[in-house]
Enzyme design. Sequence first.
Site, PDB file in Angstrom:
ATOM      1  N   SER A 154       0.817  -1.213   0.000  1.00 53.29           N
ATOM      2  CA  SER A 154       0.000   0.000   0.000  1.00 53.29           C
ATOM      3  C   SER A 154       0.856   1.271   0.000  1.00 53.29           C
ATOM      4  CB  SER A 154      -0.892  -0.005   1.238  1.00 53.29           C
ATOM      5  OG  SER A 154      -1.502   1.242   1.401  1.00 53.29           O
ATOM      6  N   CYS A 155       0.382   2.297  -0.732  1.00 53.82           N
ATOM      7  CA  CYS A 155       1.033   3.621  -0.700  1.00 53.82           C
ATOM      8  C   CYS A 155       0.358   4.510   0.331  1.00 53.82           C
ATOM      9  CB  CYS A 155       0.935   4.313  -2.052  1.00 53.82           C
ATOM     10  SG  CYS A 155       2.025   3.613  -3.262  1.00 53.82           S
ATOM     11  N   ILE A 156      -0.727   4.051   0.898  1.00 48.45           N
ATOM     12  CA  ILE A 156      -1.430   4.852   1.894  1.00 48.45           C
ATOM     13  C   ILE A 156      -1.639   4.001   3.095  1.00 48.45           C
ATOM     14  CG2 ILE A 156      -2.568   6.592   0.499  1.00 48.45           C
ATOM     15  CD1 ILE A 156      -4.923   4.608   0.326  1.00 48.45           C
TER      16      ILE A 156
END
Lengths: 102, 162
Positions: free
Chosen positions: A100-102
């Site tokens: 995940s980037c978030i």
Amino acid sequence: MDKLLAGNNVAVTEDGYLEDFNQWSKEIASEIAAEYGITLGEDHWKVILYIQEQYEKGVPLSIRSIGKSGVVSIKEFYQLFPDGPLKRASKIAGIPKPVSCI
Amino acid sequence: MGKAAENGRVRKIMLILSKATIDNVYACFILANGARMEGIEAEIFFTFFGLEAIQKEKLEHLHVATVGNPAMHIPTMVGGLPGMEALATKMMKKEMEKLDIPPVGEFLEILSASGVKLWACKLAMDMFHLGTEDLIEDLDGVLTVGDFYDKAAGENTHLMFI
């Protein structure tokens, strides 16, 4: 590659994540945590169990979802696993590196 | 990580957000949050139109630009029709929610809880006649440009203008 963790040869990725969750044990978790200077306490275990459950359900993890879990607040999560909480907690929990980037 | 790579590692990212189109705001927030997830310090300096992203009354009403934005792939005249920006924004927000990307207000709370420092630009606040009462509670303070550069001190700090 193999790494000696808690007296066992454990298959890990180049980044040190367990290849096979079945090889995971609490002793291995404690040893990985110690590499980061973390001594696992009750709150750490709650988070580790939660992210393992999510992994088994196939739910991708994000900082947002951790914050909404009711297990830990985002602030506490950063305090429990400093310097990259999602990655470090995942490695300690024996699950693959989060994407995940978030 | 090798020693050379460790020595050259980004330690702190200072982001300057000067625009309030939703794509710029999200790019900034995702970079800041992503930095914290890697154990990198992150601070955001909201200046000029970027201040809209931390104004209580405005932050949930930011839009994507449908005019002067060739990536929208619609004729400029159509992009200028009433309601087009709102429609395009609604569609974009729907897609973002699917990817678990939070709305602006919630995202700011996540950033603050993650240790991202949020600063407002003093000059821009004066220009737009804004007081701290207009801005979010999680704001860490109001800075001059000089103050901001002071915060950037230290090895392996990077600055990025958005």
